[in-house]
Enzyme design. Structure first.
Site, PDB file in Angstrom:
ATOM      1  CB  SER A   1     120.707  88.857  18.563  1.00 17.41           C
ATOM      2  OG  SER A   1     119.474  89.376  17.838  1.00 17.41           O
TER       3      SER A   1
ATOM      4  CG  LEU B   1     107.945  87.694  29.133  1.00 23.43           C
ATOM      5  CD1 LEU B   1     107.895  87.896  28.004  1.00 23.43           C
ATOM      6  CD2 LEU B   1     107.193  89.859  29.329  1.00 23.43           C
TER       7      LEU B   1
ATOM      8  CD  GLU C   1     107.781  78.057  24.706  1.00 19.94           C
ATOM      9  OE1 GLU C   1     108.682  79.235  25.468  1.00 19.94           O
ATOM     10  OE2 GLU C   1     108.866  77.194  23.999  1.00 19.94           O
TER      11      GLU C   1
ATOM     12  CG  LEU D   1     109.093  89.073  24.238  1.00 18.51           C
ATOM     13  CD1 LEU D   1     110.775  90.304  24.199  1.00 18.51           C
ATOM     14  CD2 LEU D   1     109.873  87.769  25.016  1.00 18.51           C
TER      15      LEU D   1
ATOM     16  NE  ARG E   1     113.945  83.157  14.620  1.00 23.78           N
ATOM     17  CZ  ARG E   1     113.371  83.537  16.321  1.00 23.78           C
ATOM     18  NH1 ARG E   1     112.461  82.949  16.327  1.00 23.78           N
ATOM     19  NH2 ARG E   1     114.107  84.477  16.082  1.00 23.78           N
TER      20      ARG E   1
END
Lengths: 220, 246, 641
Positions: free
Chosen positions: C291, C50, C432, C448, C337
């Protein structure tokens, strides 16, 4: 027209012309059930269509030219696409298994060749009478009835195989033409496939009825 | 599980190539197909042999890098599955498995199972985009798109460019790949201004690369790991014919 | 491993003043390049994800002469393609109280106060342009029946700001960038080099002036010079061998740049994703993410009793421990997370894990199926359930899924200033591969956003300020030759060892070591152990690795060996960074620094800084600290109880 898509479009359009011809041809053939006279009148009418506006055989000749052009173009496109396909895969697979039945792959090209060979025989037999017991100078109905006599059972068999091949060819071909001309979509697939199958079945039955009736003595 | 592998080995584009047989022992049914090949390769390296070269990257079915013809079927017989997501539990113990590269003239073999798919990039270069430079875009909500169109466009846009369609096609045609991109952009308002020129340019490029023509056999969509539907090709044909009318 | 502390480092490019005006100010202050000059300026972009794909395309559109490199066979395959969830943008299309300021606030807080306020604010500002750009390119985002874009709330956010394209948002955005890139290739502004791996950076007269690459098909070593180099080569999660990264993801490009003088910031910040499919055996080659959205309806549990090996269906309700719901009653299964991951590790460490090796916990949909019906569950998660079954052979409608945390993203990376320029002038780092925007922990759907913000909007502006002084003339031959010789001799060295172990076997061992000692939980003891073990393993590698084949052909073993060699050096720096940072923050949990409830405890007094490491050939890295100041978001301790 030189692009692969252009050739496909040529195949679709010329195919459609030939399907139209086959339908008319089949309807004409069925006249044999109304008697020899009716059949011969039909054959004569074809030649005198639009007379006296146009001279004898004008319309038929135009139709024949269109038809021959379609056949030639259809074969030209098929051959050049097949050649292109061969060039696109110079090294063959050691193992290859079809995942879509393989129907279209095999039936179209080999079927097409079979049909082309049959057409040659068919013209020699019933149009020009070269290989017909009655010869060229005979009434069309006579040629037809003599041609499919029980004693010539192998002609009927040949005819039967060829007509079935035409049916199989069209079962894919008709649907394929819609796809090629961009008129198909997911919602219509089922209907289009059914239409193609029905059309093929009608043609097969319509074309096989007269010769079988003759061979088995129903029509004399 | 113990398996016999018949693998296409070809040291480079100039080599003719041949099938070579290998035995692989103690394969776990939970292994992926590529992990099974990893095991073979680890052994080959230690034995001083050349390991089997194959393309792979994400190993989760989305990058489109992996792909081989397994027992005559692109990506193997498991439907809607890339080679990396195919697992050994679908094979019988003692089975013989043939493994070949994608075979098509526009996909020349680089080595063993690795092929050059740059033809796909060139098809996209020909017109598989919307010409909109960064910074010039209007607000995202300025053009509503019917949900049905957005969804169908998405279905076509999920193509991962793996090349299985070409590998499976008896004509070596790239129609499904090309049609997927044409359909994706053709269904959206953003793709309209370039719709017909795009179709013409991409189809012509597909021809120029040496791919075969489509005969609507449906082999492509049957092996497509993303299930790109066949009617994308009808849409491509429609846009293409329209371009040639003009 | 020893280190020394050097002078502090400062981000000299960050403009002052009110935060909402800073980007505007910087854009205005940045020098412009005369359009006629752009054609004379060469830019190298490495990586086509990206960030790299969008940057190369945009630089091409602006008229620069761009060379783009990727190791895959096509730029479309970069690993951004695998991102599932979505992309955040402060569009506030829902009118649910979202704003640029709120996205900024959430991201700073989510990053556990270890990111720069200026950078994060700019990211939030630019986020809205990304959606506009992507839609105009034809990215088929999910839409509602009215024809407008659909959004969802993601990763615990209280507003619905995540745009998505089913579970394939990364793919669709990447294909958008890829198509823009191919358009420029066709236009002749970008020259594309696929199957090329960057092996060194050329630095001449103190500026980054090019790269040395290996053509992975022919093995040829090539030199490419330019006026600026952009690295967009992604993260280094594969140092753990098993991760959700693609097999080819590696640290080589940024590590070689680090060796050439680019500082490496916060290498220890690693994001562990809680919902991955567990390891099934020794042969495992990668881990697959499921996911995060599954946690909306699935309930996480393990057996109450240690060593309970009954089938999950046979374990009665009162013998199950829904530990997330028990420990975090307010957030339950939806805790962030890092917290969910660590909790799973803790119950498995207690011996209550399930599945092979006891490294897994159940994610159970039984109650959801009973409550909503099987059809509703299938509608929502059908494709994920299929994917799970494809990989594990188990049907999650009948038996609970098994999940376990896996390495997913690395927040650390090369240090860059506000202009995304590293400590080597002319070397820019985006996506990243840099360290900038996520602090110690990245929020869902933010990767993203950052990659595309950097590539489409930030870098194309800031790089102009640097290039305005160019072209920088001929590159001195000496510098190029030196880099090329270094690359060649390293390849020869790898090929000449001819030992008995494969590169993969070393990589596996290194990865296991990193996971055990520098994974979800780090202690001084474990890190010291790792720092002792890594050099030993590296030594063995250079004495005993077996690389088959030659350098002049497609040689995947050689490629792998080169990458593993760099992972050793990176692993060492990660452990050192983790050792020095004695606090816990975001994706870095030091067992010594936790509160009474076992939650991460930051030490803002001593560690509110970026740790930027300078390379030293003698293996005594120099630590430069960049102080972090929070003028807008008040530093608080996170709590999800």
């Amino acid at each position: 027209m030189a692009s692969s898509n252009g050739k496909k479009a040529v195949m679709a359009v010329t195919g459609a012309v030939m399907v139209g011809f086959l339908l008319l041809h089949m309807l004409g053939n069925l006249k044999i059930f109304l008697g020899r006279e009716s059949f011969n009148d039909y054959a004569h009418a074809l030649r005198t269509l639009l007379e006296p506006i146009a001279p004898y055989r004008t319309v038929l000749t135009i139709l024949e030219i269109v038809l021959v052009a379609s056949v030639v173009l259809h074969m030209w496109a098929a051959i050049s696409l097949a050649r292109r396909a061969r060039q696109a895969r110079p090294v063959k697979y050691v193992a290859k298994k079809s995942q879509a039945g393989g129907y279209a792959t095999h039936i179209m090209r080999y079927g097409g060749i079979t049909i082309a060979l049959f057409v040659v025989w068919h013209l020699l037999d019933l149009t020009f009478g070269v290989v017909n017991p009655k010869g060229f100078d005979s009434a069309p109905a006579d040629r037809m009835i003599a041609g499919f006599d029980l004693s010539r059972w192998w002609v009927t068999l040949l005819y039967l195989v060829a007509v079935v091949m035409v049916g199989l060819h069209l079962r894919h071909g008709v649907w394929s033409a819609f796809q090629t001309l961009g008129w198909a979509n997911r919602a219509r697939y089922k209907a289009l496939r059914a239409t193609a199958s029905l059309l093929s079945a009608v043609l097969v039955v319509g074309f096989l009825a007269p010769p079988l009736a003759i061979t088995f003595g129903v029509v004399k | 599980m113990n398996l016999t592998l018949k693998v296409w080995r070809q040291s480079g584009p100039a080599d003719a190539g041949r099938m070579v047989t290998y035995k692989v022992q103690d394969v776990s049914p939970d292994m992926s197909f590529l992990e099974m090949l990893d095991v073979l390769n680890e052994r080959l390296i230690i034995e001083g042999d050349d390991p089997v070269a194959f393309d792979h990257d994400c190993r989760e079915g989305i990058c489109g890098m992996c792909g081989m013809v397994i027992n005559g079927v692109a990506h193997g017989e498991q439907r809607a599955t890339t080679t990396c997501q195919l697992h050994m539990r679908h094979f019988e113990d003692g089975a013989t498995i043939t493994i070949e590269p994608w075979r098509a003239a526009p996909f020349p073999v680089v080595k063993d199972l690795v092929v050059d798919r740059s033809a796909f990039d060139r098809i996209i270069q020909a017109g598989g985009f919307v010409s909109v430079p960064a910074g010039s875009a209007p607000d995202a909500h300025s053009v509503p798109v019917r949900k049905e169109d957005a969804d169908s466009a998405f279905d076509a846009a999920t193509c991962i460019g793996c090349g299985a369609c070409v590998a499976a096609c008896p004509n070596g045609s790239a129609s499904l790949f090309t049609a997927a991109k044409i359909t994706h952009l053709s269904l959206l308002p953003q793709g309209q201004p370039e719709r017909v020129t795009r179709a013409k340019a991409m189809v012509d490029q597909m021809d120029a690369e040496g791919f075969g023509g489509c005969t609507n056999t449906g082999e492509c969509t049957a092996v497509c790991p993303k299930g790109i539907p066949l009617d994308t090709i009808a849409r491509m044909n429609s846009d293409y014919l329209q371009a040639n009318k003009k | 491993m020893k280190f020394v502390e050097g002078p502090e480092i400062r981000d000299t490019k960050a403009p002052e003043g009110p935060i909402e005006e800073r980007w505007e100010k910087r854009k205005f202050a940045a020098k412009l390049v005369n359009p006629a000059n752009k054609r004379k300026l060469n830019v190298i972009v490495v990586g086509t994800g990206l960030a790299g794909g969008s940057a190369a395309a945009t630089l091409g559109e602006l008229g620069y002469n761009v060379k783009s490199f990727c190791y895959q066979d096509s730029p479309r395959r970069a690993h951004s393609i695998a991102a599932q969830g979505g992309i955040n943008a402060a569009k506030n299309y829902r009118g649910d109280g979202d704003s640029i300021y709120r996205l900024f606030y959430d991201t700073v807080k989510g990053g556990d106060f270890r990111a720069r306020e200026s950078n994060v604010y700019r990211l939030a500002q630019v986020s809205v342009n990304i959606i506009d750009q992507a839609v105009a390119q034809g990215v088929p985002f999910a839409r509602e029946y009215g024809g407008l874009l659909d959004t969802r709330s993601f990763g615990g956010a209280q507003v619905s700001r995540t745009f998505y394209a089913r579970g394939q948002t990364g793919q669709q955005l990447l294909l958008g960038a890829y198509q823009a890139l191919e358009r420029q290739v066709a236009a002749g502004t970008v020259e594309m080099f696929t199957r090329h791996e960057m092996l060194d950076l050329i630095v001449a007269d103190g500026r980054a002036r090019g790269i040395i690459v290996r053509d992975m098909v022919t093995g040829e070593i090539e030199r490419h010079v330019a006026d600026a180099v952009v690295l967009a080569t992604g993260g280094y999660g594969n140092v753990f061998f098993l991760s959700t990264n693609a097999k080819g993801c590696n640290t080589t490009a940024i590590w070689r740049a680090h060796e050439r003088g680019a500082y490496f910031a916060n290498p220890c910040y690693t994001q562990i994703h809680p919902t991955c499919i567990p390891v099934s055996g020794e042969y495992q080659s990668k881990l697959t993410l499921m996911s995060e959205s599954l946690r909306n309806d699935g309930r996480v549990w393990v057996p109450l009793r240690k060593g309970d090996d009954r089938a999950p269906g046979d374990i009665p309700e009162d013998e199950r421990d829904y530990y997330l719901e028990r420990i975090y009653p307010a957030f339950g299964n939806l805790v962030p997370r890092d917290i969910a991951s660590r909790a799973a590790k803790n119950v498995c460490d207690e011996g209550r894990g399930v599945g092979p090796g006891g490294l897994g916990v159940y994610l159970d949909f039984r109650d959801a199926i009973n409550r909503l019906g099987r059809d509703a569950v299938e509608k929502k998660y059908g494709n994920l359930f299929e994917m799970y079954e494809r990989i594990t052979g188990e049907n999650p409608y009948d038996v609970p899924m098994r999940i376990y945390p896996a390495v997913h993203y690395t927040m650390g990376g090369l240090w860059v200033d506000y202009d995304l320029q590293s400590t080597i002038p002319g070397l820019f780092v985006i996506g990243e591969a840099n360290f900038s925007d996520h602090g110690a922990n990245r929020l869902g759907a933010s990767a993203l956003m950052q990659g595309l913000a950097d590539g489409y909007f930030v870098l194309p502006t800031t790089i102009g300020d640097y290039l305005a002084a160019g072209p920088f003339g001929e590159v001195e031959e000496e510098a190029v030759a030196e880099a090329e010789i270094k690359v060649r001799s390293r390849i020869e060295r790898l090929l000449s060892v001819n030992g008995t172990r494969t590169p993969d076997s070393f990589h596996r061992e290194l990865g296991k070591l990193m996971w055990d000692y520098c994974g979800m939980e780090r202690t001084e003891e474990s890190l010291r152990k790792a720092l002792e073990r890594i050099p030993e393993l590296r030594k063995e590698f250079w004495e005993n690795v077996k690389v088959s084949g030659t350098a002049e052909e497609l040689n995947q073993v050689l490629e792998k060996a080169g990458r593993v060699a760099d992972f050793f050096d990176l692993a060492e720096l990660m452990c050192l960074d983790a050792l020095v940072r004695t606090e816990s923050c975001g994706g870095h949990f030091r067992a010594e620094s936790q509160d009474a409830d076992g939650e991460a405890l930051r030490d803002d007094e001593n560690f509110a800084h970026v740790s930027a490491w300078e390379y030293s050939p003698e293996r005594v890295p120099v630590l430069h600290k960049e102080a972090l100041e929070y003028d807008y978001v008040k530093m608080t301790q996170r709590s999800y109880k």
